[in-house]
Design a protein around this motif. Sequence first.
Motif, PDB file in Angstrom:
ATOM      1  N   TYR A  44       0.965  -1.026   0.641  1.00  0.00           N
ATOM      2  CA  TYR A  44      -0.379  -0.008   0.245  1.00  0.00           C
ATOM      3  C   TYR A  44       0.788   1.012  -0.277  1.00  0.00           C
ATOM      4  O   TYR A  44       0.952   1.799  -0.864  1.00  0.00           O
ATOM      5  CB  TYR A  44      -1.100   0.107   1.296  1.00  0.00           C
ATOM      6  N   TYR A  45       1.895   1.416   0.634  1.00  0.00           N
ATOM      7  CA  TYR A  45       2.974   2.651   0.993  1.00  0.00           C
ATOM      8  C   TYR A  45       3.226   2.702  -0.009  1.00  0.00           C
ATOM      9  O   TYR A  45       3.130   3.164  -0.991  1.00  0.00           O
ATOM     10  CB  TYR A  45       3.762   2.479   2.223  1.00  0.00           C
ATOM     11  N   GLU A  46       3.494   1.924  -1.092  1.00  0.00           N
ATOM     12  CA  GLU A  46       4.858   2.149  -2.465  1.00  0.00           C
ATOM     13  C   GLU A  46       3.617   2.276  -2.938  1.00  0.00           C
ATOM     14  O   GLU A  46       3.602   3.374  -4.124  1.00  0.00           O
ATOM     15  CB  GLU A  46       5.043   0.480  -2.428  1.00  0.00           C
ATOM     16  N   ARG A  47       2.066   1.805  -3.370  1.00  0.00           N
ATOM     17  CA  ARG A  47       1.664   2.500  -4.527  1.00  0.00           C
ATOM     18  C   ARG A  47       0.619   3.538  -3.897  1.00  0.00           C
ATOM     19  O   ARG A  47       0.783   4.785  -5.127  1.00  0.00           O
ATOM     20  CB  ARG A  47       0.400   0.998  -4.007  1.00  0.00           C
ATOM     21  N   PHE A  48       0.714   3.761  -3.178  1.00  0.00           N
ATOM     22  CA  PHE A  48      -0.287   5.492  -3.012  1.00  0.00           C
ATOM     23  C   PHE A  48       1.798   6.172  -2.701  1.00  0.00           C
ATOM     24  O   PHE A  48       1.015   7.336  -4.226  1.00  0.00           O
ATOM     25  CB  PHE A  48      -0.110   5.467  -1.098  1.00  0.00           C
ATOM     26  N   LEU A  49       3.055   6.236  -1.871  1.00  0.00           N
ATOM     27  CA  LEU A  49       3.980   7.374  -2.971  1.00  0.00           C
ATOM     28  C   LEU A  49       3.763   7.322  -4.693  1.00  0.00           C
ATOM     29  O   LEU A  49       4.285   8.412  -5.029  1.00  0.00           O
ATOM     30  CB  LEU A  49       5.288   6.273  -1.951  1.00  0.00           C
ATOM     31  N   ALA A  50       4.259   6.390  -5.205  1.00  0.00           N
ATOM     32  CA  ALA A  50       3.652   5.814  -6.257  1.00  0.00           C
ATOM     33  C   ALA A  50       2.876   7.092  -7.321  1.00  0.00           C
ATOM     34  O   ALA A  50       2.837   8.208  -8.263  1.00  0.00           O
ATOM     35  CB  ALA A  50       4.171   4.621  -7.326  1.00  0.00           C
TER      36      ALA A  50
END
Length: 340
Positions: A51-57
């Motif tokens: 989730y974190y990686e998708r949000f930051l992207a």
Amino acid sequence: MIADKLLHWYDRHARVLPWRSPPGGAAPDPYAVWLSEVMLQQTTVAAVKPYYERFLARWPTVEALAATEDAELMAAWAGLGYYSRARNLLACARAVVTEHGGRFPASAAALKRLPGIGDYTAGAIAAIAFGESAAVVDGNVERVVARLFALESKAAVREQAAAITPAARPGDYAQAMMDLGATICTPKRPACGICPLREDCRAFARGTPEAFPVRAPRAEKPHRRGIVFWAEAEGDVLLVTRPAKGLLGGMRALPTGSWGDAPSLGEAPFAADWQMLKGNVRHVFTHFSLDLSVAVASVGRVNAEGEWWPIARLGEAGLPTVFDKAARLALESRMSLIAC
């Protein structure tokens, strides 16, 4: 000194996490720290990483996040749980942009004035991103400190945690405490033999580390029942948006009646030939458990409150987990009928 021993251990054994800087490295982006800490509340590291990686992207800056639509954010959050965090995330991002020019305040005291930021999150951001010597007490830290000093009250734990927080490298120290609790000083079967603080630990000296922290007996969760309605028309399914306030607020969902002791088909969104599926959906919330039966009906495109959503794109709707389970049950039944 406890801090020196812990930091020495952390320099060699720090977990590699996408939101962290290496031990002794430059302070990470406050936005990244805030985003990860909000996501990690009552959720595991393993669940948060994707989730974190998708949000930051998707939203690389607080300005980008603040500009997004509520429904878009809630859909992206679906499955991570505790949805009030998502609503607070957006409110906080907008406050940072409108009230602070897109820059997070640098002190725990100022951070606590932002929506959705409490003592722990404020302390974590202040220590990790800004180097403030702020006490950071989450569940892992509480357990470590309670055992180190054989403390029985939460107030005493917080006081002692503040007393041993160093002025030097407070961000690394806070993360070292978290890592120690997550990997060695675990709730059950702590690995005391390899703990860098075992010589300082009173609970270890007593031979009773698992007795701390002292927990009050858990009250039994109430159990509720309900019905969720799968209304299908020309390849679409009816979805509604739940009220902004309350459980799963602002999320897209399948229509449902009240959740209590006696669910009824009379709470359907409209009159139709509703058929009850075999089986049900079990879900556990923070304060209660729930069994949902699923009622299905094939209808014309009736005028109903909500939106008709393409079944082929249902994965894009961002349904909360409980409704995603119900949708899967309905779809499995649908596919079984087609196969017959």
